[in-house]
Design a protein around this motif. Structure first.
Motif, short mmCIF file in Angstrom:
data_model
loop_
_atom_site.label_atom_id
_atom_site.label_comp_id
_atom_site.label_asym_id
_atom_site.label_seq_id
_atom_site.Cartn_x
_atom_site.Cartn_y
_atom_site.Cartn_z
N HIS A 29 0.83 -1.22 0.00
CA HIS A 29 0.00 0.00 0.00
C HIS A 29 0.86 1.27 0.00
N LYS A 30 1.94 1.21 -0.79
CA LYS A 30 2.80 2.36 -0.97
C LYS A 30 2.94 2.65 -2.46
N VAL A 31 3.56 3.79 -2.77
CA VAL A 31 3.66 4.24 -4.17
C VAL A 31 5.12 4.50 -4.53
N PRO A 32 5.66 3.85 -5.56
CA PRO A 32 7.01 4.19 -6.03
C PRO A 32 7.00 5.56 -6.70
N ILE B 85 16.13 11.11 -7.22
CA ILE B 85 16.05 10.40 -5.95
C ILE B 85 14.84 9.48 -6.03
N HIS B 86 15.06 8.19 -5.92
CA HIS B 86 13.98 7.21 -5.98
C HIS B 86 13.44 6.98 -4.57
N ILE B 87 12.14 7.18 -4.41
CA ILE B 87 11.53 7.12 -3.09
C ILE B 87 10.25 6.28 -3.12
N THR B 88 9.75 6.02 -1.93
CA THR B 88 8.47 5.34 -1.76
C THR B 88 7.58 6.23 -0.91
N LEU B 89 6.36 6.46 -1.38
CA LEU B 89 5.42 7.33 -0.68
C LEU B 89 4.28 6.52 -0.05
N PRO B 90 3.70 7.02 1.04
CA PRO B 90 2.54 6.33 1.64
C PRO B 90 1.34 6.39 0.69
N GLY B 91 0.74 5.23 0.40
CA GLY B 91 -0.30 5.15 -0.63
C GLY B 91 -1.52 6.00 -0.38
N HIS B 92 -2.17 5.86 0.78
CA HIS B 92 -3.43 6.55 1.04
C HIS B 92 -3.22 8.07 1.10
N GLU B 93 -2.19 8.50 1.82
CA GLU B 93 -1.93 9.93 1.94
C GLU B 93 -1.60 10.55 0.59
N THR B 94 -0.87 9.82 -0.25
CA THR B 94 -0.52 10.33 -1.57
C THR B 94 -1.76 10.44 -2.45
N LEU B 95 -2.63 9.44 -2.39
CA LEU B 95 -3.87 9.46 -3.17
C LEU B 95 -4.71 10.68 -2.80
N LYS C 262 4.61 15.96 -11.48
CA LYS C 262 4.85 16.19 -12.91
C LYS C 262 4.06 15.19 -13.75
N GLN C 263 4.07 13.95 -13.34
CA GLN C 263 3.32 12.91 -14.04
C GLN C 263 2.84 11.88 -13.02
N VAL C 264 1.56 11.54 -13.12
CA VAL C 264 0.94 10.57 -12.21
C VAL C 264 0.36 9.43 -13.03
N GLN C 265 0.84 8.21 -12.78
CA GLN C 265 0.31 7.03 -13.47
C GLN C 265 -0.70 6.35 -12.56
N ARG C 266 -1.90 6.14 -13.09
CA ARG C 266 -2.98 5.53 -12.30
C ARG C 266 -3.44 4.23 -12.94
N ASP C 267 -3.89 3.31 -12.10
CA ASP C 267 -4.48 2.08 -12.60
C ASP C 267 -5.85 2.42 -13.17
N PRO C 268 -6.13 2.09 -14.45
CA PRO C 268 -7.39 2.50 -15.08
C PRO C 268 -8.62 1.82 -14.49
N ILE D 180 -2.86 4.78 -7.50
CA ILE D 180 -1.68 5.41 -8.10
C ILE D 180 -0.58 4.38 -8.27
N GLU D 181 -0.07 4.27 -9.49
CA GLU D 181 0.97 3.30 -9.81
C GLU D 181 2.39 3.87 -9.65
N HIS D 182 2.55 5.13 -10.02
CA HIS D 182 3.88 5.75 -9.96
C HIS D 182 3.72 7.27 -10.06
N VAL D 183 4.63 8.00 -9.43
CA VAL D 183 4.58 9.46 -9.46
C VAL D 183 5.96 10.02 -9.80
N ASP D 184 5.99 10.94 -10.77
CA ASP D 184 7.19 11.74 -11.04
C ASP D 184 6.99 13.09 -10.37
#
Length: 224
Positions: free
Chosen positions: A26-29, A40-50, A74-80, A85-89
């Motif tokens: 339940h985190k976001v790359p 810098i490659h990080i992992t974000l908390p899923g719910h808070e990021t959403l 900059k760019q947010v990839q979401r599961d259709p 959220i799949e990934h965030v730039d």
């Protein structure tokens, strides 16, 4: 725009397998870059990021590795399907720095009767300070008559923000609403283009059938 604080973790594993494991937890790359620094490659908390990214151009304060960095999505990839959220730039910004972002246009009010509101631009490119990005651009159409045009020059923005469009660029156009006859004509034209034969008006076929029967009856009487 208030800052949203997110606590991140440095990411050391990469690839599709690592990304799947992060999402299962339940985190976001994510990746943080900009200002000539190495990504810098990080992992974000899923719910808070959403929740944070529900707002356009959210200003994020990323707490990572004992420090804090301001960033914009900059760019947010979401599961259709799942809409997760799949990934965030994320791009780094500084206080006082000006950035160019797309701001959503919000229409308020009702135009004059029998008019149609045509929104030409749902978003508008704006230059603003990174810490003072407008959440939306409000456009009032209350009582506007057909023929009224709202251009980029008519938009009202907070001090320090400027529209990055030609002043005459059309944003909203108020036109006459189509009549029932207009709609029927457009429908008939569209049907003709795809080869659909026009449907007989109700009762026409029965009337034609009755006329044929009457003619046949008259012929029979003459023969007798």
């Amino acid at each position: 725009m208030p800052e949203v604080k997110l606590t991140a973790e440095l990411r050391t594993e990469f690839g599709k397998g690592a990304a799947r494991r992060i999402r299962r937890a339940h985190k976001v790359p994510a990746v943080l870059y900009g200002h000539g620094t190495d990504p810098i490659h990080i992992t974000l908390p899923g719910h808070e990021t959403l929740l944070a990214l529900r707002q356009a151009n959210a200003l994020l304060s990323i707490e990572v590795d004992g420090g804090s960095q301001l960033a914009l999505p900059k760019q947010v990839q979401r599961d259709p399907i799942k809409h997760t959220i799949e990934h965030v730039d994320l791009v780094l910004v500084r206080r006082g720095e000006k950035v160019t972002v797309d701001i959503p246009v919000l229409i308020e009010g009702e135009a004059a009767p029998d008019t149609l509101i045509d929104v030409i631009a749902n978003t508008v490119s704006v230059e603003a300070e990174a810490t003072h990005i407008p959440q939306q651009i409000v456009v009032s159409v209350e009582g506007l008559e057909a023929g009224t045009q709202i251009t980029a020059a008519d938009l009202k923005l907070p001090e320090g923000s400027t529209v990055q469009l030609d002043a005459e660029a059309l944003v909203v156009n108020i036109t006459n609403a189509p009549t029932a006859a207009d709609i029927e004509a457009e429908l008939a034209e569209a049907e003709a283009e795809v080869g659909i034969e026009p449907t007989l008006a109700e009762g026409t076929e029965d009337a034609e059938g009755s006329e044929d029967e009457a003619a046949e009856g008259a012929e029979a009487s003459d023969e007798s």
